[in-house]
Design a protein around this motif. Sequence first.
Motif, short mmCIF file in Angstrom:
data_model
loop_
_atom_site.label_atom_id
_atom_site.label_comp_id
_atom_site.label_asym_id
_atom_site.label_seq_id
_atom_site.Cartn_x
_atom_site.Cartn_y
_atom_site.Cartn_z
N GLY A 68 0.80 -1.22 0.00
CA GLY A 68 0.00 0.00 0.00
C GLY A 68 0.84 1.27 0.00
O GLY A 68 2.04 1.26 0.25
N LEU A 69 0.15 2.36 -0.28
CA LEU A 69 0.81 3.66 -0.38
C LEU A 69 1.45 4.08 0.94
O LEU A 69 2.57 4.59 0.95
N TYR A 70 0.78 3.85 2.05
CA TYR A 70 1.32 4.24 3.35
C TYR A 70 2.67 3.57 3.60
O TYR A 70 3.65 4.22 3.96
N THR A 71 2.74 2.28 3.40
CA THR A 71 3.98 1.53 3.62
C THR A 71 5.07 2.00 2.68
O THR A 71 6.22 2.17 3.08
N TYR A 72 4.71 2.25 1.43
CA TYR A 72 5.67 2.73 0.44
C TYR A 72 6.23 4.10 0.85
O TYR A 72 7.44 4.33 0.80
N LEU A 73 5.37 5.01 1.28
CA LEU A 73 5.82 6.34 1.68
C LEU A 73 6.70 6.30 2.93
O LEU A 73 7.68 7.05 3.05
N ILE A 74 6.38 5.41 3.87
CA ILE A 74 7.23 5.23 5.05
C ILE A 74 8.61 4.75 4.63
O ILE A 74 9.64 5.22 5.12
N MET A 75 8.64 3.82 3.70
CA MET A 75 9.92 3.30 3.18
C MET A 75 10.72 4.41 2.51
O MET A 75 11.93 4.56 2.76
N MET A 76 10.07 5.21 1.68
CA MET A 76 10.76 6.31 0.99
C MET A 76 11.26 7.35 2.00
O MET A 76 12.36 7.89 1.85
N ALA A 77 10.48 7.61 3.03
CA ALA A 77 10.90 8.56 4.06
C ALA A 77 12.13 8.03 4.80
O ALA A 77 13.08 8.78 5.07
N ALA A 78 12.14 6.74 5.11
CA ALA A 78 13.28 6.14 5.81
C ALA A 78 14.54 6.23 4.95
O ALA A 78 15.63 6.54 5.46
N ILE A 79 14.40 5.98 3.65
CA ILE A 79 15.55 6.08 2.75
C ILE A 79 16.04 7.52 2.68
O ILE A 79 17.25 7.78 2.75
N SER A 80 15.13 8.47 2.59
CA SER A 80 15.51 9.88 2.53
C SER A 80 16.24 10.31 3.79
O SER A 80 17.25 11.03 3.72
N ILE A 81 15.77 9.88 4.92
CA ILE A 81 16.42 10.23 6.19
C ILE A 81 17.82 9.60 6.24
O ILE A 81 18.79 10.25 6.63
N ALA A 82 17.92 8.34 5.84
CA ALA A 82 19.22 7.67 5.85
C ALA A 82 20.21 8.37 4.93
O ALA A 82 21.39 8.57 5.29
N VAL A 83 19.77 8.78 3.75
CA VAL A 83 20.65 9.50 2.82
C VAL A 83 21.07 10.84 3.41
O VAL A 83 22.23 11.24 3.33
N GLY A 84 20.12 11.52 4.05
CA GLY A 84 20.43 12.79 4.69
C GLY A 84 21.45 12.66 5.80
O GLY A 84 22.39 13.45 5.91
N VAL A 85 21.28 11.64 6.64
CA VAL A 85 22.24 11.39 7.73
C VAL A 85 23.60 11.03 7.16
O VAL A 85 24.63 11.55 7.60
N PHE A 86 23.62 10.15 6.17
CA PHE A 86 24.87 9.74 5.54
C PHE A 86 25.60 10.95 4.96
O PHE A 86 26.82 11.07 5.06
N ASN A 87 24.86 11.87 4.35
CA ASN A 87 25.44 13.07 3.75
C ASN A 87 26.13 13.96 4.79
O ASN A 87 27.03 14.72 4.45
N LEU A 88 25.72 13.86 6.03
CA LEU A 88 26.32 14.68 7.08
C LEU A 88 27.52 14.01 7.76
O LEU A 88 28.11 14.59 8.67
N LEU A 89 27.89 12.82 7.31
CA LEU A 89 29.09 12.18 7.86
C LEU A 89 30.32 12.99 7.45
O LEU A 89 30.36 13.57 6.37
N PRO A 90 31.33 13.03 8.30
CA PRO A 90 32.52 13.84 8.01
C PRO A 90 33.46 13.21 6.98
O PRO A 90 34.64 12.98 7.24
N ILE A 91 32.91 12.91 5.83
CA ILE A 91 33.68 12.34 4.72
C ILE A 91 33.90 13.46 3.71
O ILE A 91 32.93 14.10 3.30
N PRO A 92 35.16 13.70 3.33
CA PRO A 92 35.38 14.74 2.30
C PRO A 92 34.51 14.47 1.09
O PRO A 92 34.26 13.32 0.73
N MET A 93 34.01 15.51 0.49
CA MET A 93 33.13 15.46 -0.67
C MET A 93 31.67 15.56 -0.25
O MET A 93 30.86 16.09 -0.98
N LEU A 94 31.31 15.05 0.93
CA LEU A 94 29.94 15.16 1.42
C LEU A 94 29.79 16.47 2.20
O LEU A 94 30.78 17.09 2.59
N ASP A 95 28.57 16.85 2.47
CA ASP A 95 28.34 18.08 3.23
C ASP A 95 29.00 18.05 4.60
O ASP A 95 29.55 19.04 5.07
N GLY A 96 28.95 16.89 5.26
CA GLY A 96 29.60 16.76 6.56
C GLY A 96 31.10 16.97 6.47
O GLY A 96 31.72 17.52 7.37
#
Length: 147
Positions: A68-96
Amino acid sequence: MWEVPSSNLTTVHLGFTESAVQSFERVASSTWTTLVSIKKLVTAELSSKALSGPLSIADYSGKSAKHGLYTYLIMMAAISIAVGVFNLLPIPMLDGGHLLQYFIESIRNKDFTMSQQENFQYIGIATMTGIFVFAIINDINKYFSIF
């Protein structure tokens, strides 16, 4: 993973304030879970096979959409949050990595040279390429058992 049978769903009407509070709590919880998972991957408390790439994301997205749509949107939100957190890691080239660079420069009271910045970017590219290749190899092994 994100199975929510439709028979267990109930509609809850929340006011603006309560819905904002619950949204914040869910994002904070997902962010914390992502940070803990990254820590466990780095400290080997979690198997490196848990690192997934695009094949797994596509597979889980398809499976969640079937629930269903609810489950799909929760999954997409979890992926978006994970990508956002990963982007803030202190790895050169990323925002962090950039934030770490700016922090170090402010403490030193001196900018890094262009050559130093290039070297940091090469380190970041190598790190990210390694992570991506590892995730894709995990996916290939998971779905095709080649390695």
